[in-house]
Design a protein around this motif. Sequence first.
Motif, short mmCIF file in Angstrom:
data_model
loop_
_atom_site.label_atom_id
_atom_site.label_comp_id
_atom_site.label_asym_id
_atom_site.label_seq_id
_atom_site.Cartn_x
_atom_site.Cartn_y
_atom_site.Cartn_z
N ARG A 162 0.84 -1.21 0.00
CA ARG A 162 0.00 0.00 0.00
C ARG A 162 0.87 1.27 0.00
O ARG A 162 0.52 2.26 -0.63
CB ARG A 162 -0.92 -0.01 1.23
N THR A 163 2.01 1.18 0.68
CA THR A 163 2.93 2.32 0.68
C THR A 163 3.49 2.57 -0.71
O THR A 163 3.57 3.72 -1.17
CB THR A 163 4.09 2.07 1.67
N ILE A 164 3.89 1.49 -1.39
CA ILE A 164 4.41 1.63 -2.76
C ILE A 164 3.35 2.24 -3.67
O ILE A 164 3.65 3.16 -4.46
CB ILE A 164 4.87 0.26 -3.30
N ILE A 165 2.12 1.75 -3.56
CA ILE A 165 1.04 2.26 -4.41
C ILE A 165 0.80 3.75 -4.16
O ILE A 165 0.68 4.54 -5.10
CB ILE A 165 -0.26 1.46 -4.17
N THR A 166 0.75 4.14 -2.89
CA THR A 166 0.48 5.54 -2.58
C THR A 166 1.63 6.45 -3.00
O THR A 166 1.41 7.59 -3.41
CB THR A 166 0.20 5.73 -1.08
N MET A 167 2.86 5.94 -2.91
CA MET A 167 4.00 6.76 -3.34
C MET A 167 3.98 6.96 -4.85
O MET A 167 4.29 8.06 -5.34
CB MET A 167 5.31 6.12 -2.89
N VAL A 168 3.64 5.90 -5.60
CA VAL A 168 3.52 6.04 -7.06
C VAL A 168 2.39 7.02 -7.40
O VAL A 168 2.55 7.90 -8.27
CB VAL A 168 3.27 4.67 -7.71
N LEU A 169 1.25 6.88 -6.73
CA LEU A 169 0.14 7.80 -6.96
C LEU A 169 0.51 9.23 -6.60
O LEU A 169 0.08 10.18 -7.26
CB LEU A 169 -1.09 7.35 -6.16
N THR A 170 1.32 9.37 -5.55
CA THR A 170 1.77 10.71 -5.16
C THR A 170 2.57 11.36 -6.27
O THR A 170 2.39 12.54 -6.59
CB THR A 170 2.62 10.63 -3.87
N LEU A 171 3.47 10.59 -6.89
CA LEU A 171 4.26 11.11 -8.01
C LEU A 171 3.36 11.50 -9.18
O LEU A 171 3.59 12.53 -9.84
CB LEU A 171 5.29 10.08 -8.45
N ILE A 172 2.34 10.69 -9.44
CA ILE A 172 1.40 11.01 -10.52
C ILE A 172 0.64 12.30 -10.22
O ILE A 172 0.49 13.16 -11.09
CB ILE A 172 0.42 9.84 -10.74
N VAL A 173 0.18 12.43 -8.98
CA VAL A 173 -0.55 13.65 -8.58
C VAL A 173 0.37 14.87 -8.67
O VAL A 173 -0.06 15.96 -9.07
CB VAL A 173 -1.13 13.49 -7.16
N MET A 174 1.63 14.70 -8.29
CA MET A 174 2.59 15.81 -8.44
C MET A 174 2.67 16.26 -9.89
O MET A 174 2.68 17.47 -10.18
CB MET A 174 3.97 15.37 -7.94
N GLY A 175 2.74 15.29 -10.81
CA GLY A 175 2.78 15.63 -12.23
C GLY A 175 1.52 16.35 -12.68
O GLY A 175 1.59 17.31 -13.46
N ILE A 176 0.37 15.91 -12.16
CA ILE A 176 -0.89 16.56 -12.52
C ILE A 176 -0.92 18.00 -12.00
O ILE A 176 -1.36 18.92 -12.71
CB ILE A 176 -2.09 15.76 -11.94
N ILE A 177 -0.45 18.19 -10.77
CA ILE A 177 -0.42 19.55 -10.20
C ILE A 177 0.47 20.46 -11.02
O ILE A 177 0.12 21.62 -11.30
CB ILE A 177 0.07 19.50 -8.73
N VAL A 178 1.64 19.95 -11.41
CA VAL A 178 2.55 20.76 -12.23
C VAL A 178 1.91 21.09 -13.56
O VAL A 178 1.99 22.24 -14.05
CB VAL A 178 3.88 20.00 -12.44
N PHE A 179 1.26 20.09 -14.18
CA PHE A 179 0.61 20.32 -15.48
C PHE A 179 -0.49 21.36 -15.36
O PHE A 179 -0.58 22.30 -16.17
CB PHE A 179 0.03 19.01 -16.00
N LEU A 180 -1.35 21.23 -14.34
CA LEU A 180 -2.44 22.20 -14.16
C LEU A 180 -1.90 23.58 -13.83
O LEU A 180 -2.44 24.59 -14.29
CB LEU A 180 -3.38 21.72 -13.04
N GLY A 181 -0.83 23.62 -13.03
CA GLY A 181 -0.22 24.91 -12.71
C GLY A 181 0.33 25.60 -13.94
O GLY A 181 0.13 26.80 -14.13
#
Length: 206
Positions: A162-181
């Motif tokens: 679950r930690t690995i999954i959430t860390m990968v999702l965190t990286l994806i969300v970071m990319g989304i935030i940068v893209f939207l920004g």
Amino acid sequence: MKQDFIKFPLHLIFHPIDAFWDLKSDNRGRLLVAFAALALTIVMMILQKQYAGFLVNYIDPRTINSIIEIATVAVPFFLWCMANWAVTTLMEGEGKFREIVLATGYSLIPVILIYAPMIVISRFMVQEETAFYYLFNSIAFFWFVLLLFIGMMTVHQYTVIRTIITMVLTLIVMGIIVFLGALVFSMLQQLYEFGYNIYRELIFRT
């Protein structure tokens, strides 16, 4: 109090499971230490590009922009904390935003401890010894990732998977935030240019 600022961070990097649990359950962590670790990491990155030996440093010191170097470390740090908090809130994580910041900041300590001497040593290295420079820098990075992984797993009370999954999702969300920004910034820039062009037309016609 002194132990929380000196002994506890050193204890954490060698006994991360116990230390991160103390950080969560006994409130051993200090935001001042976490932000100091972030600031020192930024300093190490700048010093590395400015003063590392020429055999391992291919960057012209005259081209270094301190503002960009600060943003290169600080922006991902806070993006990670915000994205991880957002993801783990939806995935029933028990970590508070403060605990995420603490775990991330404390995880940077090996980078500081290894980069500092390696910058000095690199100035006296010969070509055959540069492999050790890259080896220790890699150790610092993987040590940081390991501590970050254990920290996230402990503060959120997750399993390994679950930690690995959430860390990968965190990286994806970071990319989304940068893209939207970047998208919002581009739209605001276009609106500004559109408004400025209308203003110029009105001025010239009057």
